[in-house]
Design a protein around this motif. Sequence first.
Motif, PDB file in Angstrom:
ATOM      1  N   MET A 287      47.512  53.959  46.119  1.00  0.00           N
ATOM      2  CA  MET A 287      46.863  52.672  46.349  1.00  0.00           C
ATOM      3  C   MET A 287      47.501  51.603  45.475  1.00  0.00           C
ATOM      4  O   MET A 287      47.510  51.711  44.252  1.00  0.00           O
ATOM      5  N   PRO A 288      48.078  50.564  46.081  1.00  0.00           N
ATOM      6  CA  PRO A 288      48.669  49.489  45.266  1.00  0.00           C
ATOM      7  C   PRO A 288      47.578  48.623  44.644  1.00  0.00           C
ATOM      8  O   PRO A 288      46.474  48.514  45.181  1.00  0.00           O
ATOM      9  N   LYS A 289      47.896  48.028  43.524  1.00  0.00           N
ATOM     10  CA  LYS A 289      46.973  47.074  42.929  1.00  0.00           C
ATOM     11  C   LYS A 289      46.941  45.802  43.760  1.00  0.00           C
ATOM     12  O   LYS A 289      47.919  45.467  44.432  1.00  0.00           O
ATOM     13  N   LEU A 290      45.803  45.114  43.691  1.00  0.00           N
ATOM     14  CA  LEU A 290      45.644  43.858  44.428  1.00  0.00           C
ATOM     15  C   LEU A 290      45.306  42.751  43.438  1.00  0.00           C
ATOM     16  O   LEU A 290      44.524  42.953  42.510  1.00  0.00           O
ATOM     17  N   TYR A 291      45.873  41.579  43.705  1.00  0.00           N
ATOM     18  CA  TYR A 291      45.579  40.414  42.880  1.00  0.00           C
ATOM     19  C   TYR A 291      45.316  39.231  43.802  1.00  0.00           C
ATOM     20  O   TYR A 291      46.022  39.022  44.792  1.00  0.00           O
ATOM     21  N   VAL A 292      44.299  38.458  43.472  1.00  0.00           N
ATOM     22  CA  VAL A 292      43.985  37.244  44.218  1.00  0.00           C
ATOM     23  C   VAL A 292      44.334  36.047  43.350  1.00  0.00           C
ATOM     24  O   VAL A 292      43.940  35.978  42.181  1.00  0.00           O
ATOM     25  N   PHE A 293      45.086  35.123  43.922  1.00  0.00           N
ATOM     26  CA  PHE A 293      45.497  33.930  43.187  1.00  0.00           C
ATOM     27  C   PHE A 293      45.025  32.686  43.917  1.00  0.00           C
ATOM     28  O   PHE A 293      44.811  32.702  45.127  1.00  0.00           O
ATOM     29  N   GLU A 294      44.847  31.607  43.181  1.00  0.00           N
ATOM     30  CA  GLU A 294      44.451  30.347  43.783  1.00  0.00           C
ATOM     31  C   GLU A 294      45.629  29.786  44.556  1.00  0.00           C
ATOM     32  O   GLU A 294      46.714  29.602  44.012  1.00  0.00           O
ATOM     33  N   GLY A 295      45.431  29.545  45.842  1.00  0.00           N
ATOM     34  CA  GLY A 295      46.536  29.051  46.650  1.00  0.00           C
ATOM     35  C   GLY A 295      46.045  28.272  47.841  1.00  0.00           C
ATOM     36  O   GLY A 295      44.997  28.588  48.421  1.00  0.00           O
ATOM     37  N   ARG A 296      46.822  27.285  48.245  1.00  0.00           N
ATOM     38  CA  ARG A 296      46.463  26.421  49.374  1.00  0.00           C
ATOM     39  C   ARG A 296      47.057  26.900  50.681  1.00  0.00           C
ATOM     40  O   ARG A 296      46.898  26.237  51.711  1.00  0.00           O
ATOM     41  N   TYR A 297      47.772  28.034  50.651  1.00  0.00           N
ATOM     42  CA  TYR A 297      48.404  28.551  51.857  1.00  0.00           C
ATOM     43  C   TYR A 297      47.873  29.950  52.170  1.00  0.00           C
ATOM     44  O   TYR A 297      47.532  30.713  51.262  1.00  0.00           O
ATOM     45  N   CYS A 298      47.799  30.277  53.445  1.00  0.00           N
ATOM     46  CA  CYS A 298      47.432  31.632  53.854  1.00  0.00           C
ATOM     47  C   CYS A 298      48.590  32.556  53.498  1.00  0.00           C
ATOM     48  O   CYS A 298      49.672  32.454  54.089  1.00  0.00           O
TER      49      CYS A 298
ATOM     50  N   ASN B  46      59.531  39.925  33.732  1.00  0.00           N
ATOM     51  CA  ASN B  46      59.230  38.498  33.606  1.00  0.00           C
ATOM     52  C   ASN B  46      58.085  38.072  34.524  1.00  0.00           C
ATOM     53  O   ASN B  46      57.332  37.143  34.204  1.00  0.00           O
ATOM     54  N   LEU B  47      57.937  38.755  35.664  1.00  0.00           N
ATOM     55  CA  LEU B  47      56.906  38.409  36.643  1.00  0.00           C
ATOM     56  C   LEU B  47      55.514  38.865  36.221  1.00  0.00           C
ATOM     57  O   LEU B  47      54.515  38.177  36.473  1.00  0.00           O
ATOM     58  N   LEU B  48      55.423  40.028  35.591  1.00  0.00           N
ATOM     59  CA  LEU B  48      54.135  40.663  35.368  1.00  0.00           C
ATOM     60  C   LEU B  48      53.158  39.856  34.509  1.00  0.00           C
ATOM     61  O   LEU B  48      51.961  39.804  34.837  1.00  0.00           O
ATOM     62  N   PRO B  49      53.591  39.229  33.420  1.00  0.00           N
ATOM     63  CA  PRO B  49      52.616  38.461  32.622  1.00  0.00           C
ATOM     64  C   PRO B  49      51.913  37.371  33.424  1.00  0.00           C
ATOM     65  O   PRO B  49      50.686  37.217  33.328  1.00  0.00           O
ATOM     66  N   ASP B  50      52.666  36.600  34.223  1.00  0.00           N
ATOM     67  CA  ASP B  50      52.048  35.547  35.029  1.00  0.00           C
ATOM     68  C   ASP B  50      51.163  36.139  36.123  1.00  0.00           C
ATOM     69  O   ASP B  50      50.102  35.587  36.446  1.00  0.00           O
ATOM     70  N   LEU B  51      51.596  37.254  36.713  1.00  0.00           N
ATOM     71  CA  LEU B  51      50.795  37.893  37.741  1.00  0.00           C
ATOM     72  C   LEU B  51      49.423  38.274  37.198  1.00  0.00           C
ATOM     73  O   LEU B  51      48.386  37.960  37.794  1.00  0.00           O
ATOM     74  N   ILE B  52      49.410  38.941  36.059  1.00  0.00           N
ATOM     75  CA  ILE B  52      48.156  39.424  35.482  1.00  0.00           C
ATOM     76  C   ILE B  52      47.351  38.291  34.869  1.00  0.00           C
ATOM     77  O   ILE B  52      46.119  38.249  34.965  1.00  0.00           O
ATOM     78  N   GLY B  53      48.057  37.328  34.263  1.00  0.00           N
ATOM     79  CA  GLY B  53      47.371  36.265  33.533  1.00  0.00           C
ATOM     80  C   GLY B  53      46.861  35.121  34.379  1.00  0.00           C
ATOM     81  O   GLY B  53      45.976  34.369  33.949  1.00  0.00           O
ATOM     82  N   LYS B  54      47.402  34.956  35.598  1.00  0.00           N
ATOM     83  CA  LYS B  54      47.040  33.803  36.422  1.00  0.00           C
ATOM     84  C   LYS B  54      46.365  34.188  37.737  1.00  0.00           C
ATOM     85  O   LYS B  54      46.276  33.381  38.656  1.00  0.00           O
ATOM     86  N   SER B  55      45.893  35.420  37.831  1.00  0.00           N
ATOM     87  CA  SER B  55      45.207  35.861  39.041  1.00  0.00           C
ATOM     88  C   SER B  55      44.082  36.811  38.654  1.00  0.00           C
ATOM     89  O   SER B  55      43.933  37.167  37.481  1.00  0.00           O
ATOM     90  N   MET B  56      43.303  37.216  39.640  1.00  0.00           N
ATOM     91  CA  MET B  56      42.215  38.160  39.394  1.00  0.00           C
ATOM     92  C   MET B  56      42.504  39.465  40.105  1.00  0.00           C
ATOM     93  O   MET B  56      42.795  39.477  41.310  1.00  0.00           O
ATOM     94  N   GLU B  57      42.437  40.562  39.371  1.00  0.00           N
ATOM     95  CA  GLU B  57      42.668  41.867  39.989  1.00  0.00           C
ATOM     96  C   GLU B  57      41.451  42.265  40.817  1.00  0.00           C
ATOM     97  O   GLU B  57      40.302  42.100  40.396  1.00  0.00           O
ATOM     98  N   VAL B  58      41.711  42.797  41.991  1.00  0.00           N
ATOM     99  CA  VAL B  58      40.654  43.280  42.867  1.00  0.00           C
ATOM    100  C   VAL B  58      40.300  44.704  42.460  1.00  0.00           C
ATOM    101  O   VAL B  58      41.181  45.563  42.325  1.00  0.00           O
ATOM    102  N   THR B  59      39.022  44.950  42.247  1.00  0.00           N
ATOM    103  CA  THR B  59      38.550  46.277  41.851  1.00  0.00           C
ATOM    104  C   THR B  59      37.323  46.634  42.685  1.00  0.00           C
ATOM    105  O   THR B  59      36.902  45.868  43.550  1.00  0.00           O
TER     106      THR B  59
END
Length: 281
Positions: free
Chosen positions: A84-95, A49-62
Amino acid sequence: MLWLDNIKDFSKYIHPMEEATTQLLKKKLISEEYCNQLLELYKNFELENLLPDLIGKSMEVTSVQLPKLYSIVKYQSELLEISMPKLYVFEGRYCDVNAEGLDNPWIQISTKTLEDYEDDELEFAVARQMSHIKLGHMRYEVLCEQFSQSLGIASQLGSSLIAFVPGGTVASKEAFEVYAAHFKLSASQWSRVSEYTADRCAFVMCQGNITAAIAAIKKQILNSRLLADEMRLPEYLKQTNAILDLKTPIARFSILDEQFPYGPFRIKELLGFAGSVSTFL
Protein backbone atom coordinates in the motif's frame (compact mmCIF):
# COMPACT_ATOMS: atom_id res chain seq x y z
CA MET A 1 -17.25 -10.96 -9.58
CA LEU A 2 -15.80 -11.65 -13.05
CA TRP A 3 -14.02 -8.28 -13.10
CA LEU A 4 -12.18 -9.02 -9.86
CA ASP A 5 -11.28 -12.55 -10.90
CA ASN A 6 -9.38 -11.21 -13.93
CA ILE A 7 -7.86 -8.02 -12.56
CA LYS A 8 -4.52 -9.51 -11.49
CA ASP A 9 -3.60 -10.28 -15.11
CA PHE A 10 -3.10 -6.74 -16.39
CA SER A 11 -1.57 -8.04 -19.63
CA LYS A 12 -5.11 -8.29 -21.00
CA TYR A 13 -5.72 -4.58 -20.55
CA ILE A 14 -2.40 -2.93 -21.47
CA HIS A 15 -2.70 -0.69 -24.52
CA PRO A 16 -1.53 -2.54 -27.66
CA MET A 17 1.10 0.12 -28.37
CA GLU A 18 2.74 0.00 -24.95
CA GLU A 19 5.24 -2.77 -25.69
CA ALA A 20 6.44 -1.10 -28.90
CA THR A 21 6.76 2.36 -27.34
CA THR A 22 8.59 0.91 -24.33
CA GLN A 23 11.10 -0.90 -26.56
CA LEU A 24 11.67 2.27 -28.59
CA LEU A 25 12.22 4.23 -25.40
CA LYS A 26 14.73 1.66 -24.15
CA LYS A 27 16.75 2.01 -27.36
CA LYS A 28 16.98 5.76 -26.77
CA LEU A 29 18.20 5.34 -23.18
CA ILE A 30 21.75 4.29 -24.17
CA SER A 31 22.42 1.40 -21.77
CA GLU A 32 21.09 -0.38 -18.70
CA GLU A 33 24.21 0.69 -16.80
CA TYR A 34 23.58 4.36 -17.54
CA CYS A 35 19.91 3.99 -16.62
CA ASN A 36 20.90 2.50 -13.26
CA GLN A 37 23.23 5.45 -12.67
CA LEU A 38 20.38 7.88 -13.36
CA LEU A 39 18.08 6.00 -11.00
CA GLU A 40 20.69 6.05 -8.24
CA LEU A 41 21.16 9.77 -8.80
CA TYR A 42 17.42 10.28 -8.44
CA LYS A 43 17.18 8.17 -5.26
CA ASN A 44 20.21 9.71 -3.56
CA PHE A 45 19.67 13.35 -4.43
CA GLU A 46 16.40 14.42 -6.04
CA LEU A 47 14.19 12.12 -4.00
CA GLU A 48 15.88 13.15 -0.77
CA ASN A 49 15.25 16.75 -1.74
CA LEU A 50 11.54 16.10 -2.43
CA LEU A 51 10.62 14.29 0.77
CA PRO A 52 10.89 17.14 3.32
CA ASP A 53 8.47 19.36 1.36
CA LEU A 54 6.16 16.42 0.69
CA ILE A 55 5.85 15.55 4.37
CA GLY A 56 6.02 19.12 5.66
CA LYS A 57 3.54 20.77 3.29
CA SER A 58 0.80 18.14 3.01
CA MET A 59 -1.32 15.87 5.18
CA GLU A 60 -0.78 12.13 5.20
CA VAL A 61 -3.91 10.07 4.72
CA THR A 62 -4.38 7.46 7.44
CA SER A 63 -7.15 5.31 8.88
CA VAL A 64 -8.19 8.30 11.03
CA GLN A 65 -7.38 11.15 8.61
CA LEU A 66 -9.60 10.97 5.52
CA PRO A 67 -10.48 7.32 6.32
CA LYS A 68 -12.69 6.88 3.22
CA LEU A 69 -9.78 7.73 0.93
CA TYR A 70 -7.50 5.50 2.97
CA SER A 71 -9.95 2.61 2.52
CA ILE A 72 -10.00 3.09 -1.26
CA VAL A 73 -6.23 2.74 -1.53
CA LYS A 74 -6.07 -0.10 0.97
CA TYR A 75 -8.68 -2.06 -0.97
CA GLN A 76 -7.02 -1.43 -4.34
CA SER A 77 -3.61 -2.40 -2.95
CA GLU A 78 -5.00 -5.71 -1.74
CA LEU A 79 -6.76 -6.23 -5.07
CA LEU A 80 -3.51 -5.74 -7.00
CA GLU A 81 -1.39 -7.54 -4.40
CA ILE A 82 1.05 -4.66 -4.02
CA SER A 83 2.33 -2.80 -0.97
CA MET A 84 0.00 0.00 0.00
CA PRO A 85 1.56 3.33 -1.04
CA LYS A 86 1.40 6.28 1.28
CA LEU A 87 -1.06 9.03 0.42
CA TYR A 88 -0.66 12.76 0.89
CA VAL A 89 -3.21 15.51 0.33
CA PHE A 90 -1.93 18.95 -0.58
CA GLU A 91 -3.65 22.28 -1.05
CA GLY A 92 -4.12 22.77 -4.76
CA ARG A 93 -6.32 24.62 -7.22
CA TYR A 94 -6.12 21.90 -9.87
CA CYS A 95 -7.64 18.43 -10.06
CA ASP A 96 -4.52 16.36 -9.57
CA VAL A 97 -3.94 12.76 -8.50
CA ASN A 98 -0.41 11.61 -9.18
CA ALA A 99 1.94 8.79 -8.24
CA GLU A 100 5.53 9.81 -7.49
CA GLY A 101 8.69 8.11 -6.29
CA LEU A 102 10.43 4.91 -7.31
CA ASP A 103 11.05 1.95 -4.98
CA ASN A 104 8.53 3.19 -2.42
CA PRO A 105 6.10 5.28 -4.45
CA TRP A 106 3.41 7.45 -2.95
CA ILE A 107 0.24 9.08 -4.27
CA GLN A 108 -0.49 12.77 -3.83
CA ILE A 109 -3.95 14.24 -4.22
CA SER A 110 -5.02 17.87 -4.38
CA THR A 111 -7.76 19.30 -2.18
CA LYS A 112 -9.67 20.38 -5.31
CA THR A 113 -9.85 16.75 -6.37
CA LEU A 114 -11.43 15.77 -3.05
CA GLU A 115 -13.85 18.68 -3.30
CA ASP A 116 -14.92 18.12 -6.92
CA TYR A 117 -14.92 14.34 -7.37
CA GLU A 118 -17.69 11.96 -6.36
CA ASP A 119 -16.58 8.83 -4.51
CA ASP A 120 -16.68 6.55 -7.57
CA GLU A 121 -14.81 9.15 -9.64
CA LEU A 122 -12.13 9.34 -6.96
CA GLU A 123 -11.85 5.55 -7.01
CA PHE A 124 -11.13 5.69 -10.75
CA ALA A 125 -8.59 8.52 -10.39
CA VAL A 126 -6.73 6.64 -7.65
CA ALA A 127 -6.92 3.35 -9.55
CA ARG A 128 -5.13 4.98 -12.49
CA GLN A 129 -2.14 5.75 -10.28
CA MET A 130 -2.24 2.33 -8.67
CA SER A 131 -2.06 0.90 -12.20
CA HIS A 132 1.07 2.94 -12.94
CA ILE A 133 2.67 1.55 -9.78
CA LYS A 134 1.59 -2.05 -10.49
CA LEU A 135 2.90 -1.97 -14.06
CA GLY A 136 6.30 -0.49 -13.22
CA HIS A 137 5.66 2.78 -15.03
CA MET A 138 7.35 4.73 -12.24
CA ARG A 139 10.78 3.53 -13.37
CA TYR A 140 10.34 4.85 -16.89
CA GLU A 141 8.79 8.10 -15.71
CA VAL A 142 11.84 8.77 -13.54
CA LEU A 143 14.24 7.72 -16.31
CA CYS A 144 12.56 10.00 -18.85
CA GLU A 145 12.75 12.94 -16.48
CA GLN A 146 16.36 12.31 -15.44
CA PHE A 147 17.57 11.57 -18.97
CA SER A 148 15.91 14.70 -20.33
CA GLN A 149 17.67 16.74 -17.65
CA SER A 150 21.03 15.14 -18.51
CA LEU A 151 20.53 15.91 -22.20
CA GLY A 152 19.76 19.51 -21.35
CA ILE A 153 22.95 19.81 -19.31
CA ALA A 154 24.97 18.18 -22.09
CA SER A 155 23.58 20.61 -24.64
CA GLN A 156 24.52 23.60 -22.48
CA LEU A 157 28.05 22.30 -21.96
CA GLY A 158 28.65 21.77 -25.65
CA SER A 159 29.82 18.99 -27.94
CA SER A 160 32.20 17.51 -25.35
CA LEU A 161 29.28 15.40 -24.07
CA ILE A 162 28.11 14.11 -27.45
CA ALA A 163 28.99 10.64 -26.09
CA PHE A 164 25.47 10.59 -24.66
CA VAL A 165 24.36 9.50 -28.11
CA PRO A 166 24.31 5.68 -28.51
CA GLY A 167 27.40 4.52 -30.37
CA GLY A 168 29.16 7.85 -29.87
CA THR A 169 29.08 8.50 -33.60
CA VAL A 170 27.52 11.98 -33.55
CA ALA A 171 30.16 14.64 -34.10
CA SER A 172 28.24 17.91 -33.94
CA LYS A 173 26.12 19.80 -31.46
CA GLU A 174 23.39 20.17 -34.08
CA ALA A 175 23.16 16.38 -34.54
CA PHE A 176 23.12 15.97 -30.76
CA GLU A 177 20.16 18.33 -30.49
CA VAL A 178 18.33 16.35 -33.16
CA TYR A 179 18.93 13.21 -31.10
CA ALA A 180 17.64 14.98 -27.98
CA ALA A 181 14.49 16.05 -29.84
CA HIS A 182 13.93 12.48 -31.02
CA PHE A 183 14.29 11.22 -27.46
CA LYS A 184 11.76 13.74 -26.22
CA LEU A 185 9.23 12.64 -28.83
CA SER A 186 9.79 8.96 -27.95
CA ALA A 187 9.41 9.71 -24.24
CA SER A 188 6.23 11.70 -24.87
CA GLN A 189 4.75 8.92 -26.98
CA TRP A 190 5.49 6.36 -24.26
CA SER A 191 3.94 8.66 -21.65
CA ARG A 192 0.72 9.11 -23.64
CA VAL A 193 0.36 5.38 -24.21
CA SER A 194 0.99 4.65 -20.52
CA GLU A 195 -1.88 7.00 -19.67
CA TYR A 196 -4.19 5.10 -22.04
CA THR A 197 -3.14 1.91 -20.27
CA ALA A 198 -3.85 3.46 -16.87
CA ASP A 199 -7.34 4.46 -18.01
CA ARG A 200 -8.05 0.92 -19.20
CA CYS A 201 -6.78 -0.76 -16.04
CA ALA A 202 -8.61 1.68 -13.75
CA PHE A 203 -11.81 1.08 -15.70
CA VAL A 204 -11.50 -2.66 -15.08
CA MET A 205 -10.53 -2.16 -11.41
CA CYS A 206 -13.70 -0.10 -10.96
CA GLN A 207 -15.75 -2.94 -12.44
CA GLY A 208 -16.56 -1.21 -15.71
CA ASN A 209 -18.09 1.96 -14.29
CA ILE A 210 -17.74 3.96 -17.52
CA THR A 211 -19.88 6.83 -16.24
CA ALA A 212 -17.57 7.48 -13.29
CA ALA A 213 -14.48 7.02 -15.46
CA ILE A 214 -15.55 9.61 -18.03
CA ALA A 215 -16.73 12.01 -15.32
CA ALA A 216 -13.33 11.79 -13.61
CA ILE A 217 -11.49 12.33 -16.91
CA LYS A 218 -13.65 15.34 -17.76
CA LYS A 219 -12.96 17.00 -14.42
CA GLN A 220 -9.23 16.33 -14.67
CA ILE A 221 -9.04 17.72 -18.20
CA LEU A 222 -11.19 20.81 -17.68
CA ASN A 223 -10.43 21.44 -14.00
CA SER A 224 -13.99 22.71 -13.59
CA ARG A 225 -17.21 21.10 -12.40
CA LEU A 226 -19.12 23.71 -14.41
CA LEU A 227 -17.46 22.83 -17.71
CA ALA A 228 -17.63 19.11 -16.98
CA ASP A 229 -21.38 19.37 -16.32
CA GLU A 230 -21.92 21.41 -19.48
CA MET A 231 -19.96 19.05 -21.73
CA ARG A 232 -22.00 17.13 -24.28
CA LEU A 233 -19.87 14.14 -25.14
CA PRO A 234 -20.78 13.68 -28.84
CA GLU A 235 -20.05 17.36 -29.43
CA TYR A 236 -16.81 17.26 -27.44
CA LEU A 237 -15.51 14.20 -29.28
CA LYS A 238 -15.78 16.09 -32.58
CA GLN A 239 -12.69 17.97 -31.41
CA THR A 240 -10.71 14.79 -32.11
CA ASN A 241 -11.09 15.34 -35.84
CA ALA A 242 -10.36 19.04 -35.45
CA ILE A 243 -7.02 18.17 -33.85
CA LEU A 244 -6.16 15.59 -36.50
CA ASP A 245 -6.93 18.14 -39.22
CA LEU A 246 -4.03 20.30 -38.02
CA LYS A 247 -1.41 19.40 -40.62
CA THR A 248 1.33 22.04 -40.41
CA PRO A 249 4.74 20.81 -39.13
CA ILE A 250 4.56 23.08 -36.08
CA ALA A 251 1.08 21.86 -35.17
CA ARG A 252 2.08 18.22 -35.69
CA PHE A 253 5.19 18.62 -33.55
CA SER A 254 3.11 20.25 -30.81
CA ILE A 255 0.71 17.29 -30.85
CA LEU A 256 3.51 14.71 -30.74
CA ASP A 257 5.32 16.62 -28.00
CA GLU A 258 2.42 16.27 -25.55
CA GLN A 259 3.15 13.98 -22.59
CA PHE A 260 -0.54 13.47 -21.80
CA PRO A 261 -3.21 12.54 -24.34
CA TYR A 262 -5.67 15.25 -25.28
CA GLY A 263 -9.03 14.88 -23.58
CA PRO A 264 -11.07 13.87 -26.66
CA PHE A 265 -8.50 11.18 -27.49
CA ARG A 266 -8.53 9.77 -23.94
CA ILE A 267 -12.30 9.49 -23.80
CA LYS A 268 -12.57 8.05 -27.31
CA GLU A 269 -9.87 5.45 -26.54
CA LEU A 270 -11.56 4.41 -23.30
CA LEU A 271 -14.99 4.17 -24.91
CA GLY A 272 -13.51 1.94 -27.59
CA PHE A 273 -11.89 -0.28 -24.97
CA ALA A 274 -15.05 -0.39 -22.87
CA GLY A 275 -17.00 -1.58 -25.89
CA SER A 276 -14.66 -4.54 -26.41
CA VAL A 277 -13.56 -5.41 -22.88
CA SER A 278 -16.19 -8.13 -22.50
CA THR A 279 -14.29 -10.18 -25.07
CA PHE A 280 -11.32 -10.31 -22.70
CA LEU A 281 -13.23 -11.53 -19.65
